[in-house]
Design a protein around this motif. Structure first.
Motif, PDB file in Angstrom:
ATOM      1  N   SER A  19       0.802  -1.216   0.000  1.00  0.00           N
ATOM      2  CA  SER A  19       0.000   0.000   0.000  1.00  0.00           C
ATOM      3  C   SER A  19       0.836   1.268   0.000  1.00  0.00           C
ATOM      4  CB  SER A  19      -0.929   0.010   1.221  1.00  0.00           C
ATOM      5  OG  SER A  19      -1.812  -1.081   1.187  1.00  0.00           O
ATOM      6  N   GLY A  45       0.849  -6.105  -3.968  1.00  0.00           N
ATOM      7  CA  GLY A  45      -0.206  -6.094  -2.959  1.00  0.00           C
ATOM      8  C   GLY A  45      -0.560  -7.430  -2.354  1.00  0.00           C
ATOM      9  N   ASN A  49      -1.930  -5.751   2.068  1.00  0.00           N
ATOM     10  CA  ASN A  49      -2.795  -4.938   1.213  1.00  0.00           C
ATOM     11  C   ASN A  49      -4.061  -5.685   0.793  1.00  0.00           C
ATOM     12  OD1 ASN A  49      -2.828  -2.377  -0.792  1.00  0.00           O
ATOM     13  ND2 ASN A  49      -3.478  -4.179  -1.920  1.00  0.00           N
ATOM     14  N   LYS A  50      -3.910  -6.956   0.390  1.00  0.00           N
ATOM     15  CA  LYS A  50      -5.078  -7.682  -0.115  1.00  0.00           C
ATOM     16  C   LYS A  50      -6.039  -8.091   0.999  1.00  0.00           C
ATOM     17  CE  LYS A  50      -3.168 -12.397  -0.175  1.00  0.00           C
ATOM     18  NZ  LYS A  50      -2.879 -13.547  -1.041  1.00  0.00           N
ATOM     19  N   ALA A  52      -7.054  -5.832   3.289  1.00  0.00           N
ATOM     20  CA  ALA A  52      -7.788  -4.631   3.686  1.00  0.00           C
ATOM     21  C   ALA A  52      -9.217  -4.688   3.166  1.00  0.00           C
ATOM     22  CB  ALA A  52      -7.080  -3.394   3.134  1.00  0.00           C
ATOM     23  N   GLY A  54     -10.931  -1.845   2.449  1.00  0.00           N
ATOM     24  CA  GLY A  54     -11.118  -0.775   1.480  1.00  0.00           C
ATOM     25  C   GLY A  54     -11.527   0.575   2.005  1.00  0.00           C
ATOM     26  N   SER A 152     -14.572   4.598   0.176  1.00  0.00           N
ATOM     27  CA  SER A 152     -13.940   3.285   0.048  1.00  0.00           C
ATOM     28  C   SER A 152     -13.602   3.037  -1.413  1.00  0.00           C
ATOM     29  CB  SER A 152     -14.862   2.168   0.560  1.00  0.00           C
ATOM     30  OG  SER A 152     -16.039   2.083  -0.242  1.00  0.00           O
ATOM     31  N   SER A 154     -11.318  -0.287  -3.975  1.00  0.00           N
ATOM     32  CA  SER A 154     -10.788  -1.644  -3.991  1.00  0.00           C
ATOM     33  C   SER A 154      -9.282  -1.630  -3.765  1.00  0.00           C
ATOM     34  CB  SER A 154     -11.092  -2.318  -5.331  1.00  0.00           C
ATOM     35  OG  SER A 154     -10.308  -3.489  -5.485  1.00  0.00           O
ATOM     36  N   PRO A 155      -8.791  -2.234  -2.671  1.00  0.00           N
ATOM     37  CA  PRO A 155      -7.337  -2.269  -2.441  1.00  0.00           C
ATOM     38  C   PRO A 155      -6.563  -2.943  -3.561  1.00  0.00           C
ATOM     39  CG  PRO A 155      -8.505  -2.800  -0.413  1.00  0.00           C
ATOM     40  CD  PRO A 155      -9.536  -2.767  -1.510  1.00  0.00           C
ATOM     41  N   SER A 158      -6.713  -0.794  -6.801  1.00  0.00           N
ATOM     42  CA  SER A 158      -5.878   0.393  -6.620  1.00  0.00           C
ATOM     43  C   SER A 158      -4.411   0.031  -6.729  1.00  0.00           C
ATOM     44  CB  SER A 158      -6.152   1.034  -5.254  1.00  0.00           C
ATOM     45  OG  SER A 158      -7.514   1.335  -5.096  1.00  0.00           O
ATOM     46  N   TYR A 347      -3.397   1.480   3.472  1.00  0.00           N
ATOM     47  CA  TYR A 347      -4.140   1.675   2.230  1.00  0.00           C
ATOM     48  C   TYR A 347      -4.616   3.113   2.101  1.00  0.00           C
ATOM     49  CZ  TYR A 347      -7.771   1.194  -1.323  1.00  0.00           C
ATOM     50  OH  TYR A 347      -8.546   1.361  -2.441  1.00  0.00           O
TER      51      TYR A 347
END
Length: 389
Positions: A19, A45, A49-50, A52, A54, A152, A154-155, A158, A347
């Motif tokens: 992130s 990610g 990161n994945k 999270a 969002g 919010s 999408s992690p 993004s 994030y």
């Protein structure tokens, strides 16, 4: 000292493609720096990161995170307009509720700082909150704060967009390459080693998330960042009925707060902050999570009781003693930049922090940057506490 020609040399090596590392790579590469990102994962990610859910908010208790996240919100909210790419951005706001006088006082006292740093937020009485979220439990509700510009995205989408833009600007990403050694000379890092290569660098950035501490220890730097396990879940999709992220900061046995929101697909995403912390790298789901969090959620919003949970997962929050990130140059190693300890908010901090990292590397800090970094500096005493973790 000039590196041997057999070793590829970069202006900046970033340790971690998550992130913080990925947006930083984009901004640095777009500014003309030769950038290498090293990550042990299979793609961008793939660490915390994945995991999270969002949420992106500038509703914090300190000036540094407010300022950084306000910039992140500007970037996320304009991404599709600027680049023509969908990152599932939705601007539905954040709502912090108070059912007790303790939380009411915390939230109202914070408004002075939040407003003074440009956050669009106000105190709402119970009926005003119910006008926004009719399904809140009105019994005992004292009011709360609402910040409509939070939202919010999408992690993973993004992260992929930042990655694509970084690559287009010339950044190199090497996956399946954990850093195993950093070679120093005269108080500076001159090269980074992985199992498959050695790379020279003028600047090395630690953006390794939950793994930031062992990475820093490779050059004798100890950063007080420890992984803390948090669990999340998602429900089946239902018709749209909830707009803002709902946050309840009441400490209860087993948890200090929890939060949930409805994604634009109709699913409810939710997470809880364990108390006491669950230290370590264990990411196996637990049997305690769902009964604890669902009991609290249904108390605040009884309508949720019939929803079916589809999946749970567990991720790592890289925590610092005071709940604030650590950002700045390490004292022990001249060219080692720390961007660690995001406390589960990497994030939402990442884009704003990526731009700040660029200015740090350029040595072109603004007056606001100097103030922001004074709250985040690695040499602080870690005496205060983030009130909206």
């Amino acid at each position: 000292m000039t590196q041997p020609t057999s070793i590829p040399h970069y202006d900046v090596i970033i340790l971690g493609a998550g992130s913080v590392g990925t947006p930083s790579a984009m901004y640095l590469a777009e500014a003309g720096y030769k950038v290498l990102v090293l990550d042990p994962g299979a793609s961008v990610g793939q660490g915390s990161n994945k995991k999270a859910i969002g949420g992106i908010r500038a509703t914090h208790s300190d000036p540094a995170k407010i300022r950084l996240c306000l910039r992140s919100l500007e970037i996320f909210s304009n991404w599709e307009k600027w680049y023509g790419e969908d990152i599932e951005w939705v601007q539905n706001g954040y709502m912090f509720m108070a059912y007790r006088e303790r939380e009411q006082k915390i939230l109202q006292d914070l408004l002075v700082t939040q407003k003074s740093y440009g956050l669009n937020i106000d105190w709402y009485d119970p009926q005003q909150l119910l006008d926004i979220v009719p399904d809140l439990n009105p019994e005992g509700l004292l009011g709360g704060t609402f910040s409509p510009e939070d939202g919010s995205a999408s992690p993973l989408l993004s992260a992929h967009r930042f990655y694509e833009h970084a690559c287009r600007a010339g950044a190199d990403f090497h996956f399946h390459e954990p850093v195993t050694k950093m070679i120093t000379r005269s108080g500076k890092i001159v090269a980074v080693e992985t199992p498959t290569g050695t790379y020279g660098a003028d600047v090395v950035i630690n953006a390794a998330g939950a793994w930031a501490r062992p990475v820093a220890q490779l050059v004798g730097v100890d950063v007080p960042v420890n992984p803390d396990s948090h669990e999340s879940a998602v429900t089946e999709a239902v018709a749209d009925f909830l707009k803002p992220m709902i946050v309840d900061i009441r400490p209860m046995p087993g948890s200090s707060n929890y939060y949930f929101y409805q994604h634009r697909t109709g699913q409810i995403f939710f997470c809880i902050t364990p108390s006491p912390n669950i230290w370590g790298f264990d990411t196996e789901e637990t049997s305690e999570f769902l009964p604890m969090v669902t009991r609290r959620m249904v108390e605040v919003m009884p309508r949720l009781k019939n929803l079916r949970v589809r999946r749970t997962w567990r991720g790592l929050y890289p925590m610092t003693p005071d709940g604030f990130p650590i950002v700045g140059w390490a004292e022990e190693v001249e060219n080692f930049l720390l961007a660690v300890g995001m406390c589960g908010q990497g994030y939402m901090l990442g884009p704003g922090l990526g731009e700040l990292i660029l200015r740090l590397v350029q040595n072109q800090l603004t007056e606001n940057d100097q103030e922001t970094l004074s709250f985040l500096k690695p040499t602080r005493q870690f005496a205060s506490q983030e009130l909206l973790k």
